[in-house]
Design a protein around this motif. Structure first.
Motif, PDB file in Angstrom:
ATOM      1  N   ARG A   1     -12.513 101.319  58.522  1.00  0.00           N
ATOM      2  CA  ARG A   1     -13.075 102.653  58.262  1.00  0.00           C
ATOM      3  C   ARG A   1     -13.079 103.491  59.536  1.00  0.00           C
ATOM      4  O   ARG A   1     -12.784 104.684  59.508  1.00  0.00           O
ATOM      5  CB  ARG A   1     -14.492 102.526  57.691  1.00  0.00           C
ATOM      6  CG  ARG A   1     -14.539 102.066  56.242  1.00  0.00           C
ATOM      7  CD  ARG A   1     -15.922 102.213  55.662  1.00  0.00           C
ATOM      8  NE  ARG A   1     -16.890 101.343  56.313  1.00  0.00           N
ATOM      9  CZ  ARG A   1     -17.111 100.081  55.976  1.00  0.00           C
ATOM     10  NH1 ARG A   1     -16.424  99.525  55.003  1.00  0.00           N
ATOM     11  NH2 ARG A   1     -18.027  99.365  56.610  1.00  0.00           N
ATOM     12  N   ILE A   2     -13.417 102.864  60.641  1.00  0.00           N
ATOM     13  CA  ILE A   2     -13.424 103.574  61.923  1.00  0.00           C
ATOM     14  C   ILE A   2     -12.001 103.963  62.317  1.00  0.00           C
ATOM     15  O   ILE A   2     -11.735 105.081  62.760  1.00  0.00           O
ATOM     16  CB  ILE A   2     -14.066 102.706  63.012  1.00  0.00           C
ATOM     17  CG1 ILE A   2     -15.556 102.535  62.728  1.00  0.00           C
ATOM     18  CG2 ILE A   2     -13.846 103.306  64.398  1.00  0.00           C
ATOM     19  CD1 ILE A   2     -16.205 101.446  63.534  1.00  0.00           C
ATOM     20  N   LEU A   3     -11.071 103.034  62.123  1.00  0.00           N
ATOM     21  CA  LEU A   3      -9.684 103.288  62.506  1.00  0.00           C
ATOM     22  C   LEU A   3      -9.072 104.398  61.665  1.00  0.00           C
ATOM     23  O   LEU A   3      -8.221 105.164  62.150  1.00  0.00           O
ATOM     24  CB  LEU A   3      -8.855 102.009  62.374  1.00  0.00           C
ATOM     25  CG  LEU A   3      -7.474 102.024  63.035  1.00  0.00           C
ATOM     26  CD1 LEU A   3      -7.609 102.258  64.533  1.00  0.00           C
ATOM     27  CD2 LEU A   3      -6.754 100.711  62.770  1.00  0.00           C
ATOM     28  N   SER A   4      -9.513 104.506  60.419  1.00  0.00           N
ATOM     29  CA  SER A   4      -8.981 105.566  59.564  1.00  0.00           C
ATOM     30  C   SER A   4      -9.367 106.945  60.094  1.00  0.00           C
ATOM     31  O   SER A   4      -8.696 107.936  59.825  1.00  0.00           O
ATOM     32  CB  SER A   4      -9.486 105.403  58.125  1.00  0.00           C
ATOM     33  OG  SER A   4     -10.889 105.596  58.052  1.00  0.00           O
TER      34      SER A   4
ATOM     35  N   ALA B   1      -1.426  97.817  63.425  1.00  0.00           N
ATOM     36  CA  ALA B   1      -0.155  97.831  62.697  1.00  0.00           C
ATOM     37  C   ALA B   1      -0.361  98.367  61.282  1.00  0.00           C
ATOM     38  O   ALA B   1       0.465  99.139  60.771  1.00  0.00           O
ATOM     39  CB  ALA B   1       0.438  96.424  62.645  1.00  0.00           C
ATOM     40  N   ALA B   2      -1.474  97.986  60.661  1.00  0.00           N
ATOM     41  CA  ALA B   2      -1.769  98.476  59.316  1.00  0.00           C
ATOM     42  C   ALA B   2      -1.948 100.001  59.320  1.00  0.00           C
ATOM     43  O   ALA B   2      -1.477 100.696  58.415  1.00  0.00           O
ATOM     44  CB  ALA B   2      -3.023  97.801  58.771  1.00  0.00           C
ATOM     45  N   ALA B   3      -2.617 100.509  60.351  1.00  0.00           N
ATOM     46  CA  ALA B   3      -2.821 101.959  60.446  1.00  0.00           C
ATOM     47  C   ALA B   3      -1.480 102.690  60.582  1.00  0.00           C
ATOM     48  O   ALA B   3      -1.261 103.738  59.959  1.00  0.00           O
ATOM     49  CB  ALA B   3      -3.718 102.284  61.635  1.00  0.00           C
ATOM     50  N   LEU B   4      -0.577 102.132  61.375  1.00  0.00           N
ATOM     51  CA  LEU B   4       0.745 102.745  61.539  1.00  0.00           C
ATOM     52  C   LEU B   4       1.541 102.700  60.244  1.00  0.00           C
ATOM     53  O   LEU B   4       2.255 103.656  59.904  1.00  0.00           O
ATOM     54  CB  LEU B   4       1.513 102.027  62.658  1.00  0.00           C
ATOM     55  CG  LEU B   4       0.966 102.205  64.075  1.00  0.00           C
ATOM     56  CD1 LEU B   4       1.737 101.321  65.062  1.00  0.00           C
ATOM     57  CD2 LEU B   4       1.037 103.667  64.513  1.00  0.00           C
TER      58      LEU B   4
ATOM     59  N   LEU C   1       2.575 101.516  53.537  1.00  0.00           N
ATOM     60  CA  LEU C   1       1.461 100.735  53.009  1.00  0.00           C
ATOM     61  C   LEU C   1       0.505 101.708  52.325  1.00  0.00           C
ATOM     62  O   LEU C   1       0.010 102.642  52.957  1.00  0.00           O
ATOM     63  CB  LEU C   1       0.738 100.000  54.149  1.00  0.00           C
ATOM     64  CG  LEU C   1      -0.472  99.132  53.775  1.00  0.00           C
ATOM     65  CD1 LEU C   1      -0.044  97.981  52.875  1.00  0.00           C
ATOM     66  CD2 LEU C   1      -1.148  98.599  55.033  1.00  0.00           C
ATOM     67  N   PRO C   2       0.246 101.509  51.025  1.00  0.00           N
ATOM     68  CA  PRO C   2      -0.644 102.440  50.311  1.00  0.00           C
ATOM     69  C   PRO C   2      -2.042 102.458  50.927  1.00  0.00           C
ATOM     70  O   PRO C   2      -2.642 101.398  51.159  1.00  0.00           O
ATOM     71  CB  PRO C   2      -0.682 101.869  48.881  1.00  0.00           C
ATOM     72  CG  PRO C   2       0.558 101.034  48.772  1.00  0.00           C
ATOM     73  CD  PRO C   2       0.796 100.472  50.143  1.00  0.00           C
ATOM     74  N   ALA C   3      -2.554 103.631  51.187  1.00  0.00           N
ATOM     75  CA  ALA C   3      -3.864 103.758  51.829  1.00  0.00           C
ATOM     76  C   ALA C   3      -4.965 103.133  50.996  1.00  0.00           C
ATOM     77  O   ALA C   3      -5.907 102.543  51.529  1.00  0.00           O
ATOM     78  CB  ALA C   3      -4.166 105.234  52.093  1.00  0.00           C
TER      79      ALA C   3
END
Length: 208
Positions: free
Chosen positions: A113-116, A177-180, A187-189
């Motif tokens: 959540r923070i990274l988003s 990596a997931a955020a990128l 990758l679906p949000a």
């Protein structure tokens, strides 16, 4: 006849803040406005100019440069600001009363959540500050990851055939990596958090 007591503070002079105090308060407000504006600006446009950031913050260029002499200085301060906020938002999962698997799931969820919110800042920071400096900014939050891994290994819940430091690095790397991947549309949000949780738990060898 009753004695009337005068309010002790009635005749006390009202002290106005000193010029130095006002200047410090103004400077703090300016820095906060600059950091908030820069956080958004760098995320939206990595090439944003210092003039653009000053305009967004509602301050003059002279004020901006008096606090942050270069884009690198400003971005470094923004990273510090973002990570401090992120670190403050974490914490409950570190309780030893929470089972390791649940603690990890909580930590992954809150970290995601923070990274988003801050994730778009990462590519810019990597390019301008370099990977080593960016990783240094994350050292404090990653202590939480290490603590859970250490406890999990001690309880036999997390794999112990790989170095502890490597597992912490894997956590950090997969999260970003997931955020990128989300940002690139691969990758679906809406499923990213679940995908990341499943991947990390599996990689860490978390047993049920």
């Amino acid at each position: 006849m009753p004695t009337t007591h005068k309010d002790a503070g009635a005749d006390s002079p009202v002290r106005n803040p000193s010029p130095g105090s006002r200047r410090r308060a103004d400077a703090e407000r300016s820095v906060t406005a600059i950091l908030d504006a820069a956080l958004t600006a760098f995320g939206e446009n990595p090439e944003v100019s210092m003039t653009g950031i000053a305009r967004a913050a509602g301050v003059g260029r002279v004020t901006l440069y008096s606090h942050f002499p270069s884009r690198e200085d400003l971005l470094d301060a923004v990273m510090t600001h973002a990570v401090q906020e992120a670190n403050a938002a974490l914490g409950a999962e570190s309780s030893p009363e929470i089972p390791v698997r649940e603690a990890l799931e909580m930590l992954i969820g809150s970290s995601w959540r923070i990274l988003s919110r801050y994730g778009r800042l990462q590519p810019t920071a990597l390019r301008i500050l370099g990977p080593e400096r960016v990783r240094e900014h994350h050292d404090q939050p990653l202590v939480r990851v290490r603590d859970i891994i250490v406890r999990g290994r001690r309880e036999g819940v997390i794999r112990d055939d790989l170095p502890e430091s490597w597992l912490v690095t894997v956590f950090y790397s997969l999260l970003h990596a997931a955020a990128l991947e989300v940002d690139a549309g691969r990758l679906p949000a809406e499923t990213a958090a679940d995908t990341l949780t499943t991947t990390l738990l599996s990689t860490l060898g978390v047993s049920t």
